[in-house]
Design an enzyme around this catalytic site. Structure first.
Site, PDB file in Angstrom:
ATOM      1  N   CYS A  81      -7.009  37.497  39.501  1.00 38.47           N
ATOM      2  CA  CYS A  81      -6.996  38.933  39.761  1.00 38.47           C
ATOM      3  C   CYS A  81      -8.434  39.428  39.979  1.00 38.47           C
ATOM      4  O   CYS A  81      -8.728  40.142  40.958  1.00 38.47           O
ATOM      5  CB  CYS A  81      -6.360  39.648  38.572  1.00 38.47           C
ATOM      6  SG  CYS A  81      -5.822  41.326  38.916  1.00 38.47           S
ATOM      7  N   CYS A 106      -4.949  44.211  41.772  1.00 38.00           N
ATOM      8  CA  CYS A 106      -5.523  43.549  42.948  1.00 38.00           C
ATOM      9  C   CYS A 106      -4.568  43.542  44.134  1.00 38.00           C
ATOM     10  O   CYS A 106      -4.918  43.074  45.210  1.00 38.00           O
ATOM     11  CB  CYS A 106      -5.951  42.125  42.603  1.00 38.00           C
ATOM     12  SG  CYS A 106      -4.572  40.976  42.461  1.00 38.00           S
ATOM     13  N   GLY A 108       6.039  11.364  32.345  1.00 40.43           N
ATOM     14  CA  GLY A 108       7.147  12.093  31.737  1.00 40.43           C
ATOM     15  C   GLY A 108       7.599  11.535  30.403  1.00 40.43           C
ATOM     16  O   GLY A 108       8.359  12.182  29.691  1.00 40.43           O
ATOM     17  N   CYS A 116       0.715  43.262  42.216  1.00 39.39           N
ATOM     18  CA  CYS A 116      -0.226  43.521  41.127  1.00 39.39           C
ATOM     19  C   CYS A 116      -0.831  44.921  41.320  1.00 39.39           C
ATOM     20  O   CYS A 116      -1.286  45.267  42.409  1.00 39.39           O
ATOM     21  CB  CYS A 116      -1.323  42.460  41.107  1.00 39.39           C
ATOM     22  SG  CYS A 116      -2.609  42.819  39.892  1.00 39.39           S
ATOM     23  N   CYS A 128      -1.603  40.880  37.361  1.00 39.56           N
ATOM     24  CA  CYS A 128      -1.613  39.422  37.397  1.00 39.56           C
ATOM     25  C   CYS A 128      -1.807  38.892  35.984  1.00 39.56           C
ATOM     26  O   CYS A 128      -2.666  39.361  35.243  1.00 39.56           O
ATOM     27  CB  CYS A 128      -2.794  38.911  38.230  1.00 39.56           C
ATOM     28  SG  CYS A 128      -2.636  39.232  39.985  1.00 39.56           S
TER      29      CYS A 128
END
Lengths: 261, 227, 296
Positions: C275, C247, C35, C244, C269
C-alpha cells in the site's frame, strides 16, 4: 435383477476362511475357524458373550491380526495383503456395520456427508452427484430427504443405524460384516431394519456375515448359521436346520433357552 | 422327482443324558412329476418329521433323499438353499415372516428371490391373494396380526407363488372354510396338472381322496425298538 | 555464523548451532518431500506458543549475517508480533531489516503472502498454529498419519461437502487445504484463500514451522499446490468487494477498519508495504489525505 439366481451358480466362494486362530496371551479369542461364504449368502454367527464371535469378525475385517490361518477374499490372501490394499478394500468392497452407530458414523458430520464420505474416499469430486447418491441412499434406508443436512446426533437410534447402513452400502460393497446390528434397538425398529436388510441382500446380491446373540434375527435373515462356544465353532449348517434340529449339546441348550413368545 | 431310499432319522438329546431316540428307519418312497402322494399315520408317527427331512430342515441319519438332482441327505447347505429357491416349495402350518412386511410382499418374496421383476411378482401375489379371498385392504398390512385362517391362506399363496417342480404341503386345508378349501384343492390340482410332484399331509379325508394319487403310511417306518 | 555480537551475548540468531543443524535437517527433508510434515525437536523460545515460535526457529536456522529480514503479521510490518520478532532478530543476529518485500531475503509471515511477487532466492517462513489439515474431522494423530501415508484424503472433501451443504458454497476462507504435487494434502497456515494461488509455482522457498506441534514442512520453488474443490464447485478466491481506500488498489487483499461508532468504516490493503509503495508512486484511494507537513 437375477443376482441371486446367478449367484448360486458361481463356483467360487467370495470369502474362504481356513483354520483362523486368534489368541490373547493364553486365552483363546477364536480357534480353528473355517468356513466359506458364497456370493449372495448371509451367514449368521451366534453364541453367548465371549464365545469369540466378535473376535472372529474383527479378524476378518482386518481390525485385528489373526495368529494363524488363512483368509482369502475373491481369491486374494487377505492376511498377506499390504495395509494400503486392505484399507482400500475396506472402503470399497467391504463394509462393517458396528453395533453402536456412534462407532461407525461421524457424529459431527451431516447425514449426507456421512453417506458421501466413502464416495469421496474413492475419488468422487462432483458435489451434485455425491449429494444425489446420498439422497438416493437415505431414501433406500427410509430417512426423509429433508434430514440430509442434519447431524446424526439429532437422529434416533434406529435412524442412526439405518444411516450407518447407507453409509456402508453406498459404494456397493460385496461383503458386509455386521456386529449385532439390531442390538439396542426397540423391537418395532428392529423389524423395520430386518426388512430393510433382507431387501438389500436380495436386490444387491450382498454377502453378509452377521454376528448376533438373537436367534430370531438369524432365523429371519441368515441362510446359514454357525454356532460358537469358547472360541470354537461347534456346529454349522442351514439356519433352520441348526435351530430346529440342533446336533450339538450346546446348540440344543441355546435353542431351548430362548423364551417363546 | 422325489426319491427316498432307506432313510433313517434319530434324535440325540444331549441335555437328557445323551439319550438317542430313533424315530424312523427304512423309509422308502417316490413321488413322480404330476403325482400327489399323501402321508398317513397317527399323530406322532413321523409324517411332519419326514416332510422336514425332505425340506432339509431336519438332518438325516442315513440313506438317500433325492429331490430333482440334489441329494438332500448329503447336500451342502448352499445346494439346499438353491433347491429351495428354485425347485422345492414348502407350505408349513406356521407362517414365519419379518414383522411389518406387507402381506403382498410376503407372498411375492419367493418370486423376488428368483429375480422376478417386482411389479410382475406383486401381480402374481395379488392374483393369488384374490383367489384365496384375502380382502385387498389387508394386503398392505403385515400378516402377523391376521387370524389363523387368514395366515394359513397367506402361507398357501406364498407357497404357490412360484411354480415349484416339487411341493411339500403340511395340512394345507386345515382351518379353512369350504370355499377356501375348494380354492386350495384347485390350486393343488393345477400344480399337478403342470407337472409338480407333491408330497402332502392331509387330515381332511375328502381332500386326501380328491388330490392324492397314492397314500404311504409312515407307521411302517417306525423303528421296532421304539414301537 | 559463529561470530558473536558481543562477549556473553546470545549465539547468532539465538539458537545454538546444534539446534540449528537439527532444524536445517528437518527443513531439507521437508524440501525433499514437499508437503510432508517433518517432526522436529522444537525448542522453548523466549515467547509464548502461538506467537510464532515455529516460524522463529525456522527463520533462525535459515538466517546468515548477510540476510535482510522482513517480518509481517497479517500483512503488516508494524503490528506487535511483527515488531517484536523483527527486534528479536536484530538483537540476536544483528541482521539488516527491511519493510520492502523486494529487498528482503528472508520474510517471516503470519497469515499472509505479500502482494508483490516473490523472487528466486527469497525464503518465505510461515508461522503455523495447526499443521494437520485432517484434524478437523479425524482427531487421532495415529490415524491422520496413516491417512497421509496411504493418501486417504476423502475426508478433506467431506469438510468441503459440509461447507456447501450448509452454506451453499465452500465457506472455508482461510487455511484452505492444498494438494502438493498430487501427493500430500497440506494446511497452508491460516492465510486467506485469496493467497492460495500464490502458493503454487512460487519461485521462492516456502517453509512452514509449527512450534507447539513440532512440525516443519515446505514447498520448494516452483512446486504445484492445488486448492481442493469439487468439479461443480471449483475453488474461488475471495476478497472484500472494494478498492483500497488509501492506495486505490483493486487487486489486493483488504482489511476492514472501523473508523467511528457511527458505522463508518474503510477498507485498506492488509499488505502495508504494498500500500505504501503504491502511494509513494502517487496512487490514491478514496480516503487518502496526506498528513500536512510538520504534523505530529
Amino acid at each position: 435383477m437375477t443376482v441371486m439366481g446367478k449367484v448360486v451358480a458361481t463356483e467360487q466362494p467370495l470369502l474362504k476362511v481356513e483354520g483362523l486362530t486368534k489368541r490373547y496371551g493364553p486365552r483363546i479369542g477364536c480357534a480353528d475357524v473355517s468356513f466359506d461364504l458364497w456370493p449372495g449368502e448371509v451367514l449368521g454367527i451366534v453364541g453367548e458373550s465371549g464365545s469369540g464371535k466378535s473376535t472372529l469378525l474383527s479378524c476378518l475385517a482386518g481390525h485385528q491380526r489373526a495368529d494363524l490361518g488363512r483368509v482369502s477374499y475373491d481369491g486374494r490372501d487377505v492376511l498377506a495383503m499390504s495395509e494400503t490394499e486392505r484399507r482400500r478394500l475396506s472402503r470399497t468392497d467391504w463394509a462393517y456395520v458396528h453395533q453402536n452407530p456412534r462407532d461407525g458414523l461421524r457424529m459431527g458430520v451431516s447425514a449426507g456427508g456421512n453417506v458421501g464420505e466413502r464416495l469421496m474416499a474413492v475419488g468422487a469430486r462432483h458435489y451434485g452427484e455425491i449429494r444425489g447418491k446420498a439422497l438416493d441412499w437415505l431414501g433406500r434406508v427410509e430417512i426423509a430427504a429433508d434430514r440430509v443436512d442434519d447431524r446424526p446426533s439429532a437422529f434416533s437410534g434406529g435412524m442412526q443405524q439405518r444411516l450407518q447402513i447407507a453409509r456402508n452400502l453406498v459404494t456397493s460393497p460385496r461383503l458386509v460384516c455386521m456386529d449385532e446390528p439390531t442390538g439396542g434397538l426397540d423391537v418395532s425398529v428392529q423389524a423395520r431394519l430386518l426388512d430393510l436388510l433382507r431387501g438389500l441382500v436380495r436386490d444387491l446380491g450382498l454377502s453378509v456375515i452377521i454376528v448376533t446373540h438373537d436367534l430370531a434375527v438369524v432365523r429371519l435373515l441368515a441362510h446359514r448359521l454357525m454356532v460358537m462356544k469358547s472360541g470354537r465353532v461347534v456346529e454349522q449348517g442351514l439356519t433352520d436346520q441348526v435351530l430346529d434340529d440342533p446336533q450339538h449339546a450346546y446348540t440344543q441348550l441355546l435353542v431351548s433357552s430362548v423364551l417363546q413368545v | 422327482m422325489i426319491r427316498i431310499e432307506n432313510l433313517s432319522k434319530s434324535f440325540t438329546l444331549h441335555n437328557q443324558g445323551g439319550a438317542v431316540i430313533p424315530v424312523m428307519t427304512g423309509v422308502a418312497l417316490t413321488v413322480s412329476a404330476g403325482e400327489c402322494v399323501g402321508l398317513t399315520g397317527q399323530s406322532g408317527a413321523g409324517k411332519s418329521t419326514l416332510m422336514r427331512m425332505v425340506y432339509g430342515n431336519y438332518l438325516t441319519a442315513g440313506g438317500r433323499l433325492v429331490v430333482g438332482d440334489t441329494d438332500v441327505a448329503s447336500a451342502e447347505p448352499r445346494q439346499i438353499i438353491a433347491l429351495r429357491r428354485h425347485t422345492l416349495g414348502y407350505v408349513s402350518q406356521f407362517l414365519r415372516v419379518v414383522p411389518r412386511v406387507p402381506t403382498l410382499d410376503v407372498v411375492a418374496e419367493p418370486l423376488l428371490a428368483l429375480g422376478t421383476p417386482a411389479t410382475e411378482a406383486r401381480g402374481r401375489a395379488a392374483s393369488l391373494l384374490k383367489r384365496l379371498n384375502i380382502p385387498d385392504r389387508l394386503w398392505a398390512l403385515s400378516p402377523t396380526t391376521f387370524s389363523g385362517g387368514e395366515q394359513q391362506r397367506v402361507n398357501i399363496a406364498r407357497g404357490f407363488a412360484h411354480a415349484y417342480p416339487a411341493l411339500l404341503l403340511d395340512e394345507p386345508t386345515a382351518s379353512l372354510d369350504a370355499a377356501n378349501r375348494e380354492v386350495v384343492l384347485t390350486l393343488i390340482e393345477e400344480a399337478k396338472a403342470r407337472g409338480a410332484a407333491i408330497l402332502g399331509i392331509f387330515h381332511d379325508e375328502g381332500a386326501r381322496a380328491r388330490v392324492c394319487d397314492r397314500l404311504v403310511d409312515v407307521t411302517g417306518f417306525t423303528p421296532k425298538a421304539a414301537a | 555464523m559463529t561470530e558473536h555480537l558481543a562477549a556473553g551475548a546470545y549465539n547468532f540468531a539465538y539458537l545454538d548451532e546444534q539446534t540449528k543443524r537439527m532444524i536445517r535437517r528437518a527443513i531439507l527433508k521437508g524440501i525433499a518431500v514437499p508437503g510432508y510434515q517433518v517432526p522436529f525437536a522444537s525448542r522453548e523460545m523466549p515467547m509464548p506458543y502461538g506467537w510464532g515460535t515455529g516460524g522463529v526457529q525456522v527463520t533462525a536456522a535459515c538466517l546468515v549475517p548477510e540476510d535482510r529480514l522482513k517480518v509481517i503479521d497479517q500483512g503488516a510490518d508494524d503490528t506487535t508480533n511483527a515488531v517484536s520478532i523483527r527486534r528479536f532478530f536484530q538483537r540476536t543476529a544483528g541482521v539488516a531489516v527491511t519493510e520492502a518485500t523486494g529487498q528482503a531475503t528472508v520474510i517471516q509471515t503470519r497469515h499472509r503472502i505479500p502482494e508483490s511477487a516473490l523472487k528466486q532466492g527469497q525464503i518465505l517462513v510461515y508461522q503455523v498454529p495447526i499443521p494437520e489439515p485432517l484434524r478437523f474431522l479425524e482427531p487421532r494423530e495415529t490415524e491422520t498419519r496413516k491417512m497421509h501415508e496411504l493418501e486417504e484424503y476423502g475426508l478433506m472433501h467431506v469438510k468441503l461437502y459440509e461447507d456447501i451443504a450448509r452454506h451453499g458454497q465452500i465457506a472455508t476462507s482461510y487455511a484452505y487445504p492444498v494438494r502438493v504435487e498430487g501427493r500430500y494434502v497440506m494446511d497452508p497456515s491460516p492465510i486467506p484463500k485469496f493467497d492460495n494461488p500464490k502458493l503454487s509455482g512460487n519461485p521462492a522457498i516456502q517453509l512452514f514451522g509449527a512450534g507447539r506441534e513440532q512440525r516443519i514442512y515446505a514447498l520448494p520453488p516452483w512446486t504445484q499446490a492445488v486448492s481442493l474443490d469439487f468439479d461443480d464447485h471449483p475453488f474461488e478466491t475471495s476478497k472484500a468487494p472494494h478498492d483500497c481506500d488509501l492506495c486505490g488498489a483493486k487487486d489486493s487483499y483488504l482489511d476492514e477498519v472501523i473508523t467511528d461508532d457511527q458505522g463508518g468504516r474503510m477498507f485498506v490493503c492488509s499488505d502495508t508495504d504494498y500500500c505504501a509503495g503504491r502511494r509513494a508512486r502517487g496512487m490514491k484511494g478514496r480516503l487518502w489525505a496526506p498528513e500536512p507537513e510538520g504534523a505530529a
